[in-house]
Design an enzyme around this catalytic site. Sequence first.
Site, PDB file in Angstrom:
ATOM      1  N   ASP A   1       0.857  -1.181   0.000  1.00 68.33           N
ATOM      2  CA  ASP A   1       0.000   0.000   0.000  1.00 68.33           C
ATOM      3  C   ASP A   1       0.895   1.234   0.000  1.00 68.33           C
ATOM      4  O   ASP A   1       1.730   1.405   0.891  1.00 68.33           O
ATOM      5  CB  ASP A   1      -0.899  -0.031   1.237  1.00 68.33           C
ATOM      6  CG  ASP A   1      -2.043   0.966   1.150  1.00 68.33           C
ATOM      7  OD1 ASP A   1      -1.914   1.978   0.438  1.00 68.33           O
ATOM      8  OD2 ASP A   1      -3.070   0.737   1.819  1.00 68.33           O
TER       9      ASP A   1
ATOM     10  N   HIS B   1      -7.510  11.724   5.021  1.00 74.47           N
ATOM     11  CA  HIS B   1      -8.857  11.307   5.445  1.00 74.47           C
ATOM     12  C   HIS B   1      -9.696  12.554   5.628  1.00 74.47           C
ATOM     13  O   HIS B   1      -9.790  13.111   6.706  1.00 74.47           O
ATOM     14  CB  HIS B   1      -8.792  10.471   6.722  1.00 74.47           C
ATOM     15  CG  HIS B   1      -8.216   9.107   6.489  1.00 74.47           C
ATOM     16  ND1 HIS B   1      -8.991   7.976   6.319  1.00 74.47           N
ATOM     17  CD2 HIS B   1      -6.940   8.695   6.332  1.00 74.47           C
ATOM     18  CE1 HIS B   1      -8.215   6.942   6.084  1.00 74.47           C
ATOM     19  NE2 HIS B   1      -6.953   7.342   6.096  1.00 74.47           N
TER      20      HIS B   1
ATOM     21  N   GLU C   1     -11.019   1.191  -1.243  1.00 71.86           N
ATOM     22  CA  GLU C   1     -10.142   0.090  -0.855  1.00 71.86           C
ATOM     23  C   GLU C   1     -10.858  -1.092  -0.203  1.00 71.86           C
ATOM     24  O   GLU C   1     -10.863  -1.223   1.008  1.00 71.86           O
ATOM     25  CB  GLU C   1      -9.001   0.585   0.033  1.00 71.86           C
ATOM     26  CG  GLU C   1      -9.393   1.444   1.205  1.00 71.86           C
ATOM     27  CD  GLU C   1      -8.149   1.987   1.922  1.00 71.86           C
ATOM     28  OE1 GLU C   1      -7.236   1.200   2.219  1.00 71.86           O
ATOM     29  OE2 GLU C   1      -8.088   3.194   2.186  1.00 71.86           O
TER      30      GLU C   1
ATOM     31  N   GLU D   1      -6.727  -1.229  -4.011  1.00 69.65           N
ATOM     32  CA  GLU D   1      -7.073   0.185  -3.790  1.00 69.65           C
ATOM     33  C   GLU D   1      -6.657   1.059  -4.964  1.00 69.65           C
ATOM     34  O   GLU D   1      -5.564   0.914  -5.505  1.00 69.65           O
ATOM     35  CB  GLU D   1      -6.385   0.705  -2.518  1.00 69.65           C
ATOM     36  CG  GLU D   1      -6.673   2.178  -2.220  1.00 69.65           C
ATOM     37  CD  GLU D   1      -6.065   2.664  -0.908  1.00 69.65           C
ATOM     38  OE1 GLU D   1      -5.093   2.057  -0.437  1.00 69.65           O
ATOM     39  OE2 GLU D   1      -6.587   3.661  -0.359  1.00 69.65           O
TER      40      GLU D   1
ATOM     41  N   ASP E   1      -3.300   7.412  -3.281  1.00 73.38           N
ATOM     42  CA  ASP E   1      -3.208   6.258  -2.377  1.00 73.38           C
ATOM     43  C   ASP E   1      -3.640   5.031  -3.169  1.00 73.38           C
ATOM     44  O   ASP E   1      -4.723   5.034  -3.768  1.00 73.38           O
ATOM     45  CB  ASP E   1      -4.162   6.551  -1.192  1.00 73.38           C
ATOM     46  CG  ASP E   1      -4.187   5.484  -0.118  1.00 73.38           C
ATOM     47  OD1 ASP E   1      -3.447   4.493  -0.234  1.00 73.38           O
ATOM     48  OD2 ASP E   1      -4.972   5.660   0.838  1.00 73.38           O
TER      49      ASP E   1
ATOM     50  N   HIS F   1     -11.733   6.411   1.793  1.00 77.05           N
ATOM     51  CA  HIS F   1     -11.779   7.765   2.361  1.00 77.05           C
ATOM     52  C   HIS F   1     -11.669   8.813   1.274  1.00 77.05           C
ATOM     53  O   HIS F   1     -11.017   8.591   0.253  1.00 77.05           O
ATOM     54  CB  HIS F   1     -10.618   7.940   3.357  1.00 77.05           C
ATOM     55  CG  HIS F   1      -9.314   7.388   2.853  1.00 77.05           C
ATOM     56  ND1 HIS F   1      -8.348   8.180   2.307  1.00 77.05           N
ATOM     57  CD2 HIS F   1      -8.834   6.112   2.765  1.00 77.05           C
ATOM     58  CE1 HIS F   1      -7.325   7.422   1.924  1.00 77.05           C
ATOM     59  NE2 HIS F   1      -7.594   6.157   2.172  1.00 77.05           N
TER      60      HIS F   1
END
Length: 290
Positions: free
Chosen positions: A81, A161, A186, A276, A92, A153
Amino acid sequence: MLKKYKLAGTLAREAREFGVSHAKAGVSALELANAMESLIRSKGGECAFPVNIGINEVAAHYTPSKADDVLLKIGDVVKLDVGSHIDGYPADTSATVEIGTRNNQSLITSAEDALKMCVEMIAPGTTLSAIGEAVDRAICSAGFKPIENLTGHSMERFNLHAGLSIPNVKTKDRAFVEEGMILAIEPFSTTGSGRVKGACRGNIYRIMRDRRAPAEISTMFSRMQSRFGSFPFASRWCDDLHPNASTLLPKMLRMGMVMNYPVLSEVRGGIVAQAEHSVLVTKNSCIVLT
Ligand code: MN
Ligand code: MN
């Protein structure tokens, strides 16, 4: 702004792809994390958080320490990740690889399929609950469970976030996505019972607040603020901030100046897979940035 999100997305994707192709038996987790992070920096990006390497039942928030001796081994299910940012605009992304075997391929595919479904359905007006329900259905129909207490998020500049949590199960949340939002989606799938808990202190930290402190702590704190800002960082990134960094960091934790992210493991020890992407919500749909 969009250009920066897109470049961050490209760098995160390249680091993820590099990680996937270099995750082999005998490779150390530390080596892999360092190489993925270096790739982002070498292309003009910054890391939005330390590379998380989650092995088997570890779902999230494990990054190697500088003394880490974990080696990837045959049969491991490894989540990579990775996050990058350009001038604070984050991306992300993650992928899961199984090292040398294919015993958990359908588990991994279930998370990837759930992610694909989300990307296909997301448009202005899509409710968070509908996204969670789709993830839940995709993973359960493959015979696994989604992890209910991990979420995607929304993201904004300097904020990973940014308010919206995107569930992996059906919820009563009536909130919906809107044009222009940047979302990290994710899905996590597991052979376990579908929850994670904090297992032990991890090596990932984030700045909380300045406090009156001895000079060496204040010096290190202000260096941390200018280097990491609001983004999470690894203890191994602090070595050049202060000669006593490794003893000052635990003191800062006790003083509440920084927080620590505990390593999150599946409660029954189930194997965990994750997929993700970061997406931009457009007028009629969304586009994948990573
Ligand atoms: Mn991530
Ligand atoms: Mn994320």
